[in-house]
Design a protein around this motif. Sequence first.
Motif, PDB file in Angstrom:
ATOM      1  N   VAL A   1       0.843  -1.181   0.000  1.00 15.46           N
ATOM      2  CA  VAL A   1       0.000   0.000   0.000  1.00 15.46           C
ATOM      3  C   VAL A   1       0.888   1.244   0.000  1.00 15.46           C
ATOM      4  CG1 VAL A   1      -0.171  -0.018   2.528  1.00 15.46           C
ATOM      5  CG2 VAL A   1      -1.936   1.115   1.189  1.00 15.46           C
ATOM      6  N   ALA A   2       0.400   2.311  -0.634  1.00 16.50           N
ATOM      7  CA  ALA A   2       1.174   3.548  -0.706  1.00 16.50           C
ATOM      8  C   ALA A   2       0.687   4.531   0.359  1.00 16.50           C
ATOM      9  CB  ALA A   2       1.051   4.174  -2.093  1.00 16.50           C
TER      10      ALA A   2
ATOM     11  N   ARG B   1       2.712   5.014   8.958  1.00 18.70           N
ATOM     12  CA  ARG B   1       3.973   4.310   8.699  1.00 18.70           C
ATOM     13  C   ARG B   1       4.354   3.431   9.893  1.00 18.70           C
ATOM     14  NH1 ARG B   1       9.338   7.075   6.115  1.00 18.70           N
ATOM     15  NH2 ARG B   1      10.239   5.145   5.389  1.00 18.70           N
ATOM     16  N   GLU B   2       4.224   3.958  11.105  1.00 22.48           N
ATOM     17  CA  GLU B   2       4.552   3.170  12.298  1.00 22.48           C
ATOM     18  C   GLU B   2       3.618   1.976  12.452  1.00 22.48           C
ATOM     19  OE1 GLU B   2       4.556   6.091  15.438  1.00 22.48           O
ATOM     20  OE2 GLU B   2       6.606   6.745  14.953  1.00 22.48           O
ATOM     21  N   LEU B   3       2.329   2.163  12.146  1.00 23.19           N
ATOM     22  CA  LEU B   3       1.389   1.034  12.199  1.00 23.19           C
ATOM     23  C   LEU B   3       1.759  -0.038  11.179  1.00 23.19           C
ATOM     24  CD1 LEU B   3      -2.136   2.649  12.660  1.00 23.19           C
ATOM     25  CD2 LEU B   3      -1.026   1.011  14.185  1.00 23.19           C
ATOM     26  N   ALA B   4       2.104   0.392   9.971  1.00 22.05           N
ATOM     27  CA  ALA B   4       2.483  -0.565   8.923  1.00 22.05           C
ATOM     28  C   ALA B   4       3.707  -1.366   9.351  1.00 22.05           C
ATOM     29  CB  ALA B   4       2.747   0.158   7.606  1.00 22.05           C
ATOM     30  N   GLU B   5       4.681  -0.692   9.935  1.00 17.66           N
ATOM     31  CA  GLU B   5       5.894  -1.383  10.380  1.00 17.66           C
ATOM     32  C   GLU B   5       5.591  -2.311  11.557  1.00 17.66           C
ATOM     33  OE1 GLU B   5       8.646   1.845  10.951  1.00 17.66           O
ATOM     34  OE2 GLU B   5       8.830   2.175   8.784  1.00 17.66           O
ATOM     35  N   LYS B   6       4.809  -1.827  12.507  1.00 14.44           N
ATOM     36  CA  LYS B   6       4.465  -2.627  13.683  1.00 14.44           C
ATOM     37  C   LYS B   6       3.685  -3.883  13.295  1.00 14.44           C
ATOM     38  CE  LYS B   6       1.750  -2.308  17.950  1.00 14.44           C
ATOM     39  NZ  LYS B   6       0.879  -1.441  18.751  1.00 14.44           N
ATOM     40  N   LYS B   7       2.735  -3.732  12.356  1.00 17.50           N
ATOM     41  CA  LYS B   7       1.879  -4.850  11.941  1.00 17.50           C
ATOM     42  C   LYS B   7       2.484  -5.649  10.784  1.00 17.50           C
ATOM     43  CE  LYS B   7      -1.729  -3.710  14.567  1.00 17.50           C
ATOM     44  NZ  LYS B   7      -2.401  -4.573  15.511  1.00 17.50           N
ATOM     45  N   LYS B   8       3.695  -5.240  10.354  1.00 17.39           N
ATOM     46  CA  LYS B   8       4.391  -5.900   9.237  1.00 17.39           C
ATOM     47  C   LYS B   8       3.541  -5.918   7.956  1.00 17.39           C
ATOM     48  CE  LYS B   8       7.253  -8.820  12.249  1.00 17.39           C
ATOM     49  NZ  LYS B   8       7.883  -7.720  12.851  1.00 17.39           N
ATOM     50  N   ILE B   9       2.933  -4.764   7.685  1.00 16.40           N
ATOM     51  CA  ILE B   9       2.137  -4.580   6.475  1.00 16.40           C
ATOM     52  C   ILE B   9       3.035  -3.948   5.421  1.00 16.40           C
ATOM     53  CG2 ILE B   9       0.147  -3.405   5.459  1.00 16.40           C
ATOM     54  CD1 ILE B   9      -1.101  -3.473   8.337  1.00 16.40           C
ATOM     55  N   LYS B  10       3.149  -4.614   4.296  1.00 16.03           N
ATOM     56  CA  LYS B  10       4.016  -4.129   3.225  1.00 16.03           C
ATOM     57  C   LYS B  10       3.496  -2.773   2.729  1.00 16.03           C
ATOM     58  CE  LYS B  10       6.463  -6.010  -0.721  1.00 16.03           C
ATOM     59  NZ  LYS B  10       6.571  -7.138  -1.646  1.00 16.03           N
ATOM     60  N   HIS B  11       4.423  -1.798   2.659  1.00 16.08           N
ATOM     61  CA  HIS B  11       4.030  -0.447   2.275  1.00 16.08           C
ATOM     62  C   HIS B  11       5.163   0.253   1.542  1.00 16.08           C
ATOM     63  CE1 HIS B  11       6.183   0.029   6.044  1.00 16.08           C
ATOM     64  NE2 HIS B  11       6.406   1.294   5.721  1.00 16.08           N
TER      65      HIS B  11
ATOM     66  N   ASP C   1      -2.256  -8.219  -3.566  1.00 15.09           N
ATOM     67  CA  ASP C   1      -1.580  -8.073  -2.272  1.00 15.09           C
ATOM     68  C   ASP C   1      -1.524  -6.610  -1.829  1.00 15.09           C
ATOM     69  OD1 ASP C   1      -1.223 -10.816  -2.255  1.00 15.09           O
ATOM     70  OD2 ASP C   1       0.881 -10.720  -2.884  1.00 15.09           O
ATOM     71  N   ASP C   2      -1.434  -5.679  -2.784  1.00 15.93           N
ATOM     72  CA  ASP C   2      -1.458  -4.253  -2.441  1.00 15.93           C
ATOM     73  C   ASP C   2      -2.836  -3.850  -1.933  1.00 15.93           C
ATOM     74  OD1 ASP C   2       1.173  -4.113  -3.364  1.00 15.93           O
ATOM     75  OD2 ASP C   2       0.601  -3.288  -5.316  1.00 15.93           O
ATOM     76  N   VAL C   3      -3.878  -4.389  -2.555  1.00 14.78           N
ATOM     77  CA  VAL C   3      -5.245  -4.106  -2.099  1.00 14.78           C
ATOM     78  C   VAL C   3      -5.429  -4.646  -0.683  1.00 14.78           C
ATOM     79  CG1 VAL C   3      -7.704  -4.529  -2.507  1.00 14.78           C
ATOM     80  CG2 VAL C   3      -6.173  -4.073  -4.444  1.00 14.78           C
ATOM     81  N   GLN C   4      -4.961  -5.870  -0.443  1.00 11.53           N
ATOM     82  CA  GLN C   4      -5.087  -6.450   0.895  1.00 11.53           C
ATOM     83  C   GLN C   4      -4.288  -5.658   1.916  1.00 11.53           C
ATOM     84  OE1 GLN C   4      -7.221  -9.138   1.753  1.00 11.53           O
ATOM     85  NE2 GLN C   4      -6.787  -8.155   3.712  1.00 11.53           N
TER      86      GLN C   4
ATOM     87  N   ALA D   1      -3.733  -2.482   1.804  1.00  6.85           N
ATOM     88  CA  ALA D   1      -4.506  -1.266   2.066  1.00  6.85           C
ATOM     89  C   ALA D   1      -5.636  -1.550   3.058  1.00  6.85           C
ATOM     90  CB  ALA D   1      -5.068  -0.700   0.762  1.00  6.85           C
ATOM     91  N   VAL D   2      -6.332  -2.650   2.866  1.00  7.34           N
ATOM     92  CA  VAL D   2      -7.413  -3.037   3.789  1.00  7.34           C
ATOM     93  C   VAL D   2      -6.847  -3.271   5.182  1.00  7.34           C
ATOM     94  CG1 VAL D   2      -9.092  -4.861   4.316  1.00  7.34           C
ATOM     95  CG2 VAL D   2      -8.888  -3.988   1.971  1.00  7.34           C
ATOM     96  N   ASP D   3      -5.741  -4.001   5.258  1.00 12.28           N
ATOM     97  CA  ASP D   3      -5.139  -4.312   6.559  1.00 12.28           C
ATOM     98  C   ASP D   3      -4.672  -3.051   7.288  1.00 12.28           C
ATOM     99  OD1 ASP D   3      -5.597  -6.971   5.966  1.00 12.28           O
ATOM    100  OD2 ASP D   3      -3.504  -7.390   5.427  1.00 12.28           O
ATOM    101  N   LEU D   4      -4.050  -2.126   6.554  1.00 12.34           N
ATOM    102  CA  LEU D   4      -3.552  -0.909   7.184  1.00 12.34           C
ATOM    103  C   LEU D   4      -4.700  -0.002   7.602  1.00 12.34           C
ATOM    104  CD1 LEU D   4      -1.193   0.695   8.202  1.00 12.34           C
ATOM    105  CD2 LEU D   4      -0.853   1.598   5.886  1.00 12.34           C
ATOM    106  N   LEU D   5      -5.718   0.100   6.773  1.00  8.86           N
ATOM    107  CA  LEU D   5      -6.866   0.915   7.134  1.00  8.86           C
ATOM    108  C   LEU D   5      -7.552   0.347   8.379  1.00  8.86           C
ATOM    109  CD1 LEU D   5      -8.602   3.344   6.486  1.00  8.86           C
ATOM    110  CD2 LEU D   5      -9.893   1.916   4.891  1.00  8.86           C
ATOM    111  N   LYS D   6      -7.688  -0.963   8.454  1.00 10.69           N
ATOM    112  CA  LYS D   6      -8.273  -1.619   9.635  1.00 10.69           C
ATOM    113  C   LYS D   6      -7.429  -1.326  10.879  1.00 10.69           C
ATOM    114  CE  LYS D   6      -9.383  -6.233  11.439  1.00 10.69           C
ATOM    115  NZ  LYS D   6      -8.468  -6.328  12.561  1.00 10.69           N
ATOM    116  N   ALA D   7      -6.119  -1.463  10.740  1.00 10.45           N
ATOM    117  CA  ALA D   7      -5.224  -1.199  11.869  1.00 10.45           C
ATOM    118  C   ALA D   7      -5.346   0.246  12.326  1.00 10.45           C
ATOM    119  CB  ALA D   7      -3.778  -1.522  11.488  1.00 10.45           C
TER     120      ALA D   7
END
Length: 125
Positions: A27-28, A47-57, A101-104, A106-112
């Motif tokens: 996700v961008a 950005r911190e949430l993505a790193e903490k949750k290991k969401i590719k960004h 995987d980018d769509v997923q 985005a969903v995962d990061l938005l949920k987080a």
Amino acid sequence: MAVDVTIANDFPGMGDQDAVSKLGEGVAIKIMDGSLICNPKVVTHFRELAEKKKIKHQMEILPFGGTDAGGVQRLHGGIPSFTLSVPCRYVHTVNETVHKDDVQAAVDLLKAYIEDAHNGDYTYR
């Protein structure tokens, strides 16, 4: 907050200096586009949430275009605004292409973020 697609110009012949995002790289998280400069505290939170949750960004700077977040940012003396983007190749054509995987991501990061938004402090000081 806006959720939209962004340019994935990662095809042959496009130089790295012109890259906005790449398919399959996650996700961008937008820093800025032609309509707004995203609130730095919101960008950091995502950005911190993505790193903490290991969401590719990946980080995004789009030199043109924009979303409603740009207009929202200028309301009532300034509202912290942000755009979360899904990389998309061939935007605004019949061949638009995204990576599942980018769509997923985005969903995962938005949920987080929705689960953690109350922890953000976006005030200007």
